[in-house]
Design an enzyme around this catalytic site. Structure first.
Site, PDB file in Angstrom:
ATOM      1  N   TRP A   7       1.078   5.704  -1.608  1.00  0.00           N
ATOM      2  CA  TRP A   7       0.581   6.819  -2.473  1.00  0.00           C
ATOM      3  C   TRP A   7       1.487   6.791  -3.733  1.00  0.00           C
ATOM      4  CZ3 TRP A   7      -2.631  11.534  -2.656  1.00  0.00           C
ATOM      5  CH2 TRP A   7      -3.661  11.611  -2.094  1.00  0.00           C
TER       6      TRP A   7
ATOM      7  N   TYR B 297       0.820  -1.170   0.157  1.00  0.00           N
ATOM      8  CA  TYR B 297      -0.109  -0.010  -0.127  1.00  0.00           C
ATOM      9  C   TYR B 297       0.737   1.327   0.083  1.00  0.00           C
ATOM     10  CZ  TYR B 297      -3.275   3.639   1.494  1.00  0.00           C
ATOM     11  OH  TYR B 297      -4.442   4.690   1.692  1.00  0.00           O
TER      12      TYR B 297
HETATM   13  N1  LIG Z   1      -1.283   8.026  12.689  1.00  0.00           N
HETATM   14  C1  LIG Z   1      -1.596   7.935  11.453  1.00  0.00           C
HETATM   15  N2  LIG Z   1      -1.252   7.270  10.588  1.00  0.00           N
HETATM   16  C2  LIG Z   1      -1.790   7.322   9.217  1.00  0.00           C
HETATM   17  C3  LIG Z   1      -2.714   8.254   8.945  1.00  0.00           C
HETATM   18  C4  LIG Z   1      -3.166   9.223   9.854  1.00  0.00           C
HETATM   19  O1  LIG Z   1      -4.165   9.733   9.801  1.00  0.00           O
HETATM   20  N3  LIG Z   1      -2.487   8.733  11.042  1.00  0.00           N
HETATM   21  N4  LIG Z   1      -3.086   8.315   7.350  1.00  0.00           N
HETATM   22  C5  LIG Z   1      -2.920   7.197   6.825  1.00  0.00           C
HETATM   23  C6  LIG Z   1      -3.248   7.379   5.501  1.00  0.00           C
HETATM   24  S1  LIG Z   1      -4.843   8.043   5.119  1.00  0.00           S
HETATM   25  C7  LIG Z   1      -2.503   7.073   4.300  1.00  0.00           C
HETATM   26  S2  LIG Z   1      -2.851   7.214   2.834  1.00  0.00           S
HETATM   27  C8  LIG Z   1      -1.199   6.535   4.627  1.00  0.00           C
HETATM   28  C9  LIG Z   1      -0.013   6.939   3.620  1.00  0.00           C
HETATM   29  O2  LIG Z   1       1.119   6.273   3.884  1.00  0.00           O
HETATM   30  P1  LIG Z   1       1.920   5.915   2.313  1.00  0.00           P
HETATM   31  O3  LIG Z   1       1.239   6.089   1.256  1.00  0.00           O
HETATM   32  O4  LIG Z   1       2.663   4.684   2.649  1.00  0.00           O
HETATM   33  O5  LIG Z   1       3.035   7.307   2.695  1.00  0.00           O
HETATM   34  P2  LIG Z   1       3.900   7.906   1.637  1.00  0.00           P
HETATM   35  O6  LIG Z   1       4.968   8.719   2.554  1.00  0.00           O
HETATM   36  O7  LIG Z   1       3.215   8.888   0.507  1.00  0.00           O
HETATM   37  O8  LIG Z   1       4.694   6.761   0.824  1.00  0.00           O
HETATM   38  C10 LIG Z   1       4.915   6.660  -0.451  1.00  0.00           C
HETATM   39  C11 LIG Z   1       6.338   6.074  -0.499  1.00  0.00           C
HETATM   40  O9  LIG Z   1       6.640   5.797  -1.821  1.00  0.00           O
HETATM   41  C12 LIG Z   1       7.859   6.285  -2.378  1.00  0.00           C
HETATM   42  N5  LIG Z   1       7.646   6.470  -3.852  1.00  0.00           N
HETATM   43  C13 LIG Z   1       7.211   7.322  -4.513  1.00  0.00           C
HETATM   44  N6  LIG Z   1       7.103   7.291  -5.886  1.00  0.00           N
HETATM   45  C14 LIG Z   1       7.734   6.135  -6.081  1.00  0.00           C
HETATM   46  C15 LIG Z   1       8.087   5.345  -7.390  1.00  0.00           C
HETATM   47  O10 LIG Z   1       7.473   5.846  -8.453  1.00  0.00           O
HETATM   48  N7  LIG Z   1       8.378   4.087  -6.967  1.00  0.00           N
HETATM   49  C16 LIG Z   1       8.653   3.639  -5.903  1.00  0.00           C
HETATM   50  N8  LIG Z   1       9.125   2.284  -5.818  1.00  0.00           N
HETATM   51  N9  LIG Z   1       8.434   4.257  -4.800  1.00  0.00           N
HETATM   52  C17 LIG Z   1       7.948   5.583  -4.795  1.00  0.00           C
HETATM   53  C18 LIG Z   1       8.055   7.481  -1.712  1.00  0.00           C
HETATM   54  O11 LIG Z   1       9.294   7.736  -1.584  1.00  0.00           O
HETATM   55  C19 LIG Z   1       7.471   6.959  -0.245  1.00  0.00           C
HETATM   56  O12 LIG Z   1       8.407   6.449   0.374  1.00  0.00           O
HETATM   57  O13 LIG Z   1      -0.630   6.863   5.985  1.00  0.00           O
HETATM   58  C20 LIG Z   1      -1.632   6.207   6.942  1.00  0.00           C
HETATM   59  N10 LIG Z   1      -1.162   6.445   8.310  1.00  0.00           N
HETATM   60  N1  LIG Z   2      -0.914  18.124   2.987  1.00  0.00           N
HETATM   61  C1  LIG Z   2      -1.223  17.071   2.927  1.00  0.00           C
HETATM   62  N2  LIG Z   2      -2.549  16.724   2.536  1.00  0.00           N
HETATM   63  C2  LIG Z   2      -2.857  15.457   2.395  1.00  0.00           C
HETATM   64  C3  LIG Z   2      -2.156  14.550   2.853  1.00  0.00           C
HETATM   65  C4  LIG Z   2      -0.971  14.639   3.315  1.00  0.00           C
HETATM   66  O1  LIG Z   2      -0.049  13.656   3.741  1.00  0.00           O
HETATM   67  N3  LIG Z   2      -0.376  15.936   3.455  1.00  0.00           N
HETATM   68  N4  LIG Z   2      -2.794  13.182   2.823  1.00  0.00           N
HETATM   69  C5  LIG Z   2      -3.766  12.913   1.873  1.00  0.00           C
HETATM   70  C6  LIG Z   2      -4.470  11.738   2.287  1.00  0.00           C
HETATM   71  S1  LIG Z   2      -3.965  10.420   1.853  1.00  0.00           S
HETATM   72  C7  LIG Z   2      -5.710  11.563   3.150  1.00  0.00           C
HETATM   73  S2  LIG Z   2      -6.504  10.048   3.355  1.00  0.00           S
HETATM   74  C8  LIG Z   2      -6.345  12.826   3.559  1.00  0.00           C
HETATM   75  C9  LIG Z   2      -7.118  12.702   4.942  1.00  0.00           C
HETATM   76  O2  LIG Z   2      -7.698  13.761   5.136  1.00  0.00           O
HETATM   77  P1  LIG Z   2      -8.375  13.980   6.479  1.00  0.00           P
HETATM   78  O3  LIG Z   2      -8.914  12.756   6.988  1.00  0.00           O
HETATM   79  O4  LIG Z   2      -9.586  14.803   6.517  1.00  0.00           O
HETATM   80  O5  LIG Z   2      -7.332  14.784   7.280  1.00  0.00           O
HETATM   81  P2  LIG Z   2      -6.575  14.258   8.739  1.00  0.00           P
HETATM   82  O6  LIG Z   2      -5.495  15.528   9.033  1.00  0.00           O
HETATM   83  O7  LIG Z   2      -6.371  12.841   9.124  1.00  0.00           O
HETATM   84  O8  LIG Z   2      -7.844  14.644   9.666  1.00  0.00           O
HETATM   85  C10 LIG Z   2      -8.715  15.836   9.525  1.00  0.00           C
HETATM   86  C11 LIG Z   2      -8.952  16.481  11.175  1.00  0.00           C
HETATM   87  O9  LIG Z   2      -9.680  15.581  11.700  1.00  0.00           O
HETATM   88  C12 LIG Z   2      -9.541  16.020  12.945  1.00  0.00           C
HETATM   89  N5  LIG Z   2      -9.912  15.025  14.022  1.00  0.00           N
HETATM   90  C13 LIG Z   2      -9.215  13.888  14.414  1.00  0.00           C
HETATM   91  N6  LIG Z   2      -9.832  13.096  15.157  1.00  0.00           N
HETATM   92  C14 LIG Z   2     -11.049  13.904  15.296  1.00  0.00           C
HETATM   93  C15 LIG Z   2     -12.051  13.497  16.141  1.00  0.00           C
HETATM   94  O10 LIG Z   2     -12.208  12.481  16.650  1.00  0.00           O
HETATM   95  N7  LIG Z   2     -13.397  14.321  16.119  1.00  0.00           N
HETATM   96  C16 LIG Z   2     -13.121  15.440  15.307  1.00  0.00           C
HETATM   97  N8  LIG Z   2     -14.239  16.155  15.202  1.00  0.00           N
HETATM   98  N9  LIG Z   2     -12.000  15.805  14.589  1.00  0.00           N
HETATM   99  C17 LIG Z   2     -11.085  14.964  14.620  1.00  0.00           C
HETATM  100  C18 LIG Z   2      -8.125  16.311  13.187  1.00  0.00           C
HETATM  101  O11 LIG Z   2      -7.947  17.555  13.928  1.00  0.00           O
HETATM  102  C19 LIG Z   2      -7.499  16.563  11.727  1.00  0.00           C
HETATM  103  O12 LIG Z   2      -7.050  17.600  11.591  1.00  0.00           O
HETATM  104  O13 LIG Z   2      -5.518  13.979   3.445  1.00  0.00           O
HETATM  105  C20 LIG Z   2      -4.715  14.097   2.113  1.00  0.00           C
HETATM  106  N10 LIG Z   2      -4.238  15.355   2.094  1.00  0.00           N
HETATM  107 MO   LIG Z   3      -5.025   8.464   2.947  1.00  0.00          MO
END
Ligand SMILES: Nc1nc2c(c(=O)[nH]1)N[C@H]1C(S)=C(S)[C@@H](COP(=O)(O)OP(=O)(O)OC[C@H]3O[C@@H](n4cnc5c(=O)[nH]c(N)nc54)[C@H](O)[C@@H]3O)O[C@H]1N2
Ligand SMILES: Nc1nc2c(c(=O)[nH]1)N[C@H]1C(S)=C(S)[C@@H](COP(=O)(O)OP(=O)(O)OC[C@H]3O[C@@H](n4cnc5c(=O)[nH]c(N)nc54)[C@H](O)[C@@H]3O)O[C@H]1N2
Ligand SMILES: [Mo]
Length: 764
Positions: free
Chosen positions: A109, A107
C-alpha cells in the site's frame, strides 16, 4: 491564512506546531476521523523502529550469504557506498541473467501522494534499466479482478466505481443483507488518501429510513452496534452454501424472477439444474445448506422469503473472497440478486465491497487525475500477486491464470518497496524458506519491518511527513498539498532520491528524472492535473497558490450511480461486455477451461480447510481481518497500535465459551498453532464472535524466535498460520481466510519482543 496539511490513506490532517511540537488535527469537515491517525506522528518519531542509515546485511556483505536472511546483523554504511554496491549488483544480475531475473512486483500500500508513490517510482526506475518481472491483481479482491469481467463485462475497478450510490440505498433499499458486514473499521481507509469518512453515517441514514440490515459474519462487530439487530453467523467460508440454500428456497416457493433471468442473463438452466439437483442428484435445499453452514433450515427459508418480498441489496465484503474458491460467493451472490430481479434497481441488486474501503458507494463525480508515468516494461513475465513464494521456490514451474498457462521465471534479485510481504503473505515460514533463494534482496523502508530485516541492502526512506507531495484521488473532492512537516529522519532520503542515485550509476538518470527535482515533478503533475480538471470545467489554482492554500475542494456534484442501469433499461442497445452481452450465470468460457476448482457456474466446493471437515473437532477457524488501529502493518510500532496489545501481543478475539473449553481467561497469552506455524497472542473475550472462531487482525510485525527449540512468532501475526494456496486455477487469489488452528493457554515464560527495536549492528 495558509494552512499546512498532511494526508494519508486513513485521512487528511491540518498540521499544528513544528518539529517536536508537531500535532496533526483531522480536517474539520471529516465526520468520523480514523483511529489509525492517532498513532501516526508517534510512529514516525519512534527511534526504536525507524531506519537511520543505509545498511547491508553482514553475511551478504562478507560472502554473498543467502541462507541467513531471517536472523543476521547489519553493517551501516554511507549512502555512496550503499548506492555503489546496489547499482553494481543490479548491473551484474542484468548482464548475467537478464531483466527476467529481477522481481519488481513489490506489492503493498505504500503511502498516499501522487509523486512519491513507492511502487510507481520503483517501476519507473526499473523500466529505465530494462524492466522486471511484475505482479498482477491484489491481495484485496483478486477473484473480482479476474472473474467480474467474464460474468459482468466490467473490470473490478469499474464495478466498484459504478456500484449503487449510498443515497439510492437510503431512499429505496428495504433489506440490506451484508455478507461480511459493512464495517467502519475497514471504511477508515482509501487507497491514495481521503478527506472524509462517511460510511457509518450512510448506514445510519439507511437504517433511519427504515431498511432492515442483516449481518452475516462470524464477527458481529462487522456492523456498527445498534444498526443490525439480526446477526447470522454461518461457519466461515460457507457463504456460498448459504446463498445456494437461499436460492433453492426461492425456487421451492416459486419466487424466482424468471422474466428477469430470461431477459438479462444466460446460463440459468445450468444453474437451476445444479440447484435442484437435476445435474448431480443433490438437491441444494435449505436442509442441505443447514448441514454445511451450521444454520437452521427454517432461518434460511425465512431470510429467503424476506428477500423475495423486500427490495433487497446483497452486499459482499471483499474479505469473503479472500478464501479458497473465493470466486464462488461473489458469483453466487450476483446470481441470487439476479434471481430476485433486483439488479439495476436503486435499492436492490448486488454489491461487492461497500465499507471495505471508504469511497465505495460515495456519490459525486470522479476525476481521473494524472499519476507518475512508469514507462514501458519490456519483460512480459508476471505472477498473480499472491504466488510470490511459489515464484521463488519453483523457477520454471507452471501455473494457470485467467485461462492460460504460464511459467515462473528464475528470480535472482528481489527489489521491494512500499510493501511488507513478511506481514502480508500467507504462510510466512514458507515465505522465509523461499526468501533464501534469490541472490540479492534490496528493500527501501521507513521502518525496520520484518521485511527490511530480511533484506541484504536496506535504504532508509523518509516518511510522507518528511517530504512534499500532492494528494489527488479520483473519488475524493479534495486536492491536498502535503507539506514537508518534519526534517528527514536520520540520513533517510526519498525513494526518488534513491533511484536518482542508482540511475546515475547505471547511466539512466536523464531518462528517469527528466531533469526534475521533487518540486519540478509536483509542478509537472499539477499542470497535468490542471488540464484534466479543465475538461470537467474545474479551474484549478496555479501551483504556487495551491501550495500556499494547501487544500482545494473541487466543486462537488451529487452524481449518483445506478449500477447496470442502462443495461436494464435496454439490454439490446446497451449490452454488457460479456460474450453473451448479458450477466453470465453460466460462463461457457470458464466452463471450457475445465477447472475443477472453478467450473462454469457458481457451485459449493469444500475449502481446503474448514470446520466441516473430518478431524476439525476442537480446532478453530482463524479469521484474520483488517486491524482497527493501523493500516495493515503500518504504524504498528506507533503508540495507538501498541496500546491495543495485550502484554505487548496482538489481541485475538475469542468467544467466552471457547475460552472456558480451553481453560483460557481474558488477558491470558495463548499459543495458536497448526502444521504451518505457531504464534502467541493475547486473549480478549467477547460474545460478538462465533464460538469456533479465533479473530486475529493482520499486521502485527512478525517476530519469530526459537523458544525451547520451537520457532514461534511471539507477537501474533496470523500469517504465521495461514494457508498459502491460490483460491483457484482461475484467479490464483490468496486464501488467507481459509485456515484452521489449535489454541492453548501459554504457560511458558513470555519472550520479549525484538521487532520494535533496532536489529543487531556489526562493525566491519
Ligand atoms: N492473513 C491475512 N493476510 C492479509 C490480508 C488478510 O485479510 N488476511 N489482507 C491482505 C491485503 S487485502 C493486503 S492489501 C495486504 C497489505 O499488505 P501491505 O500493503 O504490504 O501492508 P502495509 O503494512 O501497508 O505495507 C506497506 C509498507 O510500505 C512502507 N511504506 C510506506 N510508505 C512508503 C514509501 O513511501 N516508500 C517506501 N519505500 N516504503 C513505504 C510501510 O512502512 C510498510 O512497511 O495484506 C494482505 N494480507
Ligand atoms: N482499519 C483498517 N482498514 C482497512 C485496512 C486496514 O489495514 N486497516 N485495509 C484495507 C484493505 S487493503 C482492504 S483490501 C480492505 C479489506 O476489507 P474487507 O475484506 O471487507 O475486510 P476484512 O476485515 O478482511 O473482512 C471483512 C470481514 O469479513 C468477515 N469474514 C471473514 N471470513 C468470512 C466468511 O467466510 N464469511 C463471512 N460471512 N464473513 C467472513 C470477517 O469477520 C471480517 O471482519 O480493508 C481496508 N481497510
Ligand atoms: Mo487489501
Amino acid at each position: 491564512m495558509d494552512e499546512r496539511y498532511a494526508c494519508a490513506h486513513w485521512g487528511s490532517y491540518v498540521a499544528l506546531g513544528d518539529r517536536e511540537a508537531l500535532r496533526l488535527e483531522p480536517v474539520a469537515d471529516d465526520p468520523a476521523p480514523s483511529v489509525i491517525g492517532e498513532g501516526w506522528v508517534g510512529a514516525v518519531r519512534d527511534a526504536g523502529s525507524r531506519i537511520r542509515r543505509p545498511a547491508i546485511r553482514r553475511g551478504w556483505l562478507d560472502g554473498r550469504d543467502r541462507s541467513n536472511r531471517n536472523d543476521d546483523s547489519f553493517v551501516e554504511v554511507g549512502w555512496d557506498e550503499a548506492l555503489d554496491i546496489a547499482a553494481a549488483e543490479l548491473r551484474r544480475v542484468i548482464d548475467v541473467h537478464g531483466n527476467r531475473a529481477i522481481f519488481g512486483g513489490s506489492y503493498g500500500w505504500a503511502s498516499a501522494g501522487r509523486f512519491h508513490h513507492a511502487q510507481s517510482q520503483l517501476k519507473r526506475f526499473l523500466n529505465t534499466v530494462g524492466g522486471c518481472v511484475s505482479a498482477v491483481d491484489t491481495y484485496s479482491h483478486a477473484t473480482g479482478e479476474v472473474l467480474l469481467p467474464h460474468i459482468t463485462g466490467m473490470s473490478n475497478r469499474q464495478f466498484q466505481d459504478e456500484m449503487n450510490s449510498w443515497p439510492l440505498l437510503a431512499e429505496h433499499c428495504q433489506l440490506l443483507v451484508c455478507f461480511g458486514g459493512i464495517s467502519g473499521r475497514t471504511a477508515q481507509v482509501m487507497s491514495s488518501g481521503t478527506s472524509r469518512h462517511e460510511v457509518d453515517g450512510w448506514l445510519q441514514r439507511i437504517h433511519a429510513a427504515g431498511a432492515r440490515i442483516v449481518t452475516i459474519s462470524p464477527n458481529r462487530t462487522d456492523m456498527a452496534a445498534g444498526l443490525a439487530p439480526e446477526w447470522i453467523a454461518p461457519r466461515p467460508n460457507t457463504d456460498t452454501a448459504l446463498m445456494i440454500g437461499l436460492a433453492y428456497a426461492l425456487i421451492e416457493t416459486d419466487r424466482v424472477d424468471r422474466g428477469f433471468l430470461a431477459r438479462y442473463t444466460v446460463g440459468w438452466d445450468h444453474l437451476e439444474a445444479y440447484l435442484t439437483g437435476r445435474s448431480d442428484g443433490v438437491a441444494k435445499s435449505p436442509e442441505w445448506a443447514a448441514g454445511i453452514t451450521g444454520l437452521a433450515a427454517a432461518s434460511i427459508r425465512a431470510l429467503a422469503a424476506d428477500m423475495a418480498s423486500n427490495r433487497t441489496m446483497i452486499s459482499v465484503a471483499w474479505g469473503i473472497q479472500r478464501a479458497d474458491h473465493g470466486e464462488q460467493p461473489l458469483w453466487m451472490g450476483l446470481a441470487l440478486a439476479a434471481m430476485l430481479g433486483g439488479i439495476g434497481t436503486p435499492g436492490g441488486g448486488f454489491a461487492f465491497g461497500y465499507g471495505s474501503t471508504t469511497p465505495v458507494g460515495r456519490p459525486g463525480n470522479h476525476v481521473n487525475w494524472p499519476s507518475l508515468a512508469q514507462g514501458h516494461n519490456p519483460v512480459k513475465d508476471f505472477i498473480p500477486v499472491a504466488r510470490i513464494s511459489d515464484l521463488l521456490l519453483d523457477p520454471g514451474g507452471s501455473f494457470t491464470y485467467d485461462g492460460a498457462t504460464h511459467r515462473y521465471p528464475d528470480i535472482r534479485l528481489v527489489y521491494w518497496v512500499g510493501g511488507n510481504p513478511f506481514h502480508h503473505h500467507q504462510d510466512l515460514n514458507r515465505l522465509a524458506a523461499a526468501w533464501t533463494r534469490p541472490e540479492t534482496v534490496i528493500v527501501n523502508e521507513i521502518w525496520w519491518t520484518a521485511t527490511a530485516r530480511r533484506a541484504d541492502i536496506v535504504f532508509p526512506v523518509c516518511s510522507p511527513l518528511e517530504r512534499a507531495d500532492i494528494m489527488m484521488n479520483r473519488r475524493d473532492p479534495a486536492l491536498i498539498f502535503m507539506q514537508k512537516l518534519l526534517p528527514a529522519y536520520g540520513e533517510s532520503r526519498s525513494d526518488y532520491d534513491v533511484y536518482c542515485g542508482l540511475a546515475k550509476r547505471l547511466g539512466t538518470l536523464a531518462a528517469f528524472s527528466e531533469g526534475r527535482d521533487e518540486e519540478g515533478w509536483l509542478r509537472h503533475l499539477w499542470s497535468a492535473a490542471t488540464a484534466v480538471a479543465a475538461k470537467q470545467d474545474i479551474a484549478l489554482p496555479d501551483f504556487a497558490a495551491f501550495r500556499a492554500m494547501g487544500r482545494f475542494d473541487c466543486p462537488r456534484t451529487d452524481t449518483t450511480r445506478l449500477q447496470f442501469g442502462a443495461f436494464i433499461e435496454d439490454p439490446v442497445a446497451n449490452p454488457l461486455a460479456t460474450p453473451s452481452g448479458r450477466i453470465e450465470l453460466n460462463s461457457q468460457w470458464i466452463a471450457d477451461l475445465g477447472l475443477a476448482d472453478c467450473p462454469g457456474h457458481p457451485v459449493w466446493l469444500e475449502p481446503a480447510e474448514w470446520l466441516g471437515q473430518p478431524g476439525a473437532d476442537g480446532m478453530l477457524h482463524l479469521v484474520s481481518g483488517q486491524p482497527l488501529t493501523r493500516l495493515h502493518s503500518q504504524l504498528d510500532s506507533g503508540p495507538r497500535s501498541r496500546s491495543s496489545k495485550i502484554r505487548g501481543r496482538e489481541p485475538v478475539y475469542l468467544n467466552p465459551e471457547t475460552a472456558r473449553r480451553h481453560g483460557i481467561g481474558d488477558g491470558d497469552i495463548v499459543l495458536l498453532s497448526n502444521r504451518r506455524g505457531r504464534c502467541l497472542a493475547g486473549a480478549v473475550l467477547t460474545g460478538d464472535i462465533r464460538p469456533d472462531i479465533a479473530w486475529l487482525a493482520t499486521g502485527a510485525w512478525f517476530d519469530p524466535q526459537r523458544v525451547d527449540g520451537e520457532l514461534i512468532d511471539v507477537h501474533g501475526n496470523p500469517n504465521t498460520l495461514t494457508l498459502d494456496k491460490g483460491c483457484s486455477g482461475l484467479s490464483q487469489g490468496n486464501a488467507a481466510h481459509t485456515t484452521l488452528v489449535r489454541i492453548e493457554r501459554w504457560t511458558g515464560q513470555l519472550p520479549p519482543l525484538t521487532v520494535f527495536s533496532q536489529p543487531r549492528f556489526a562493525a566491519r
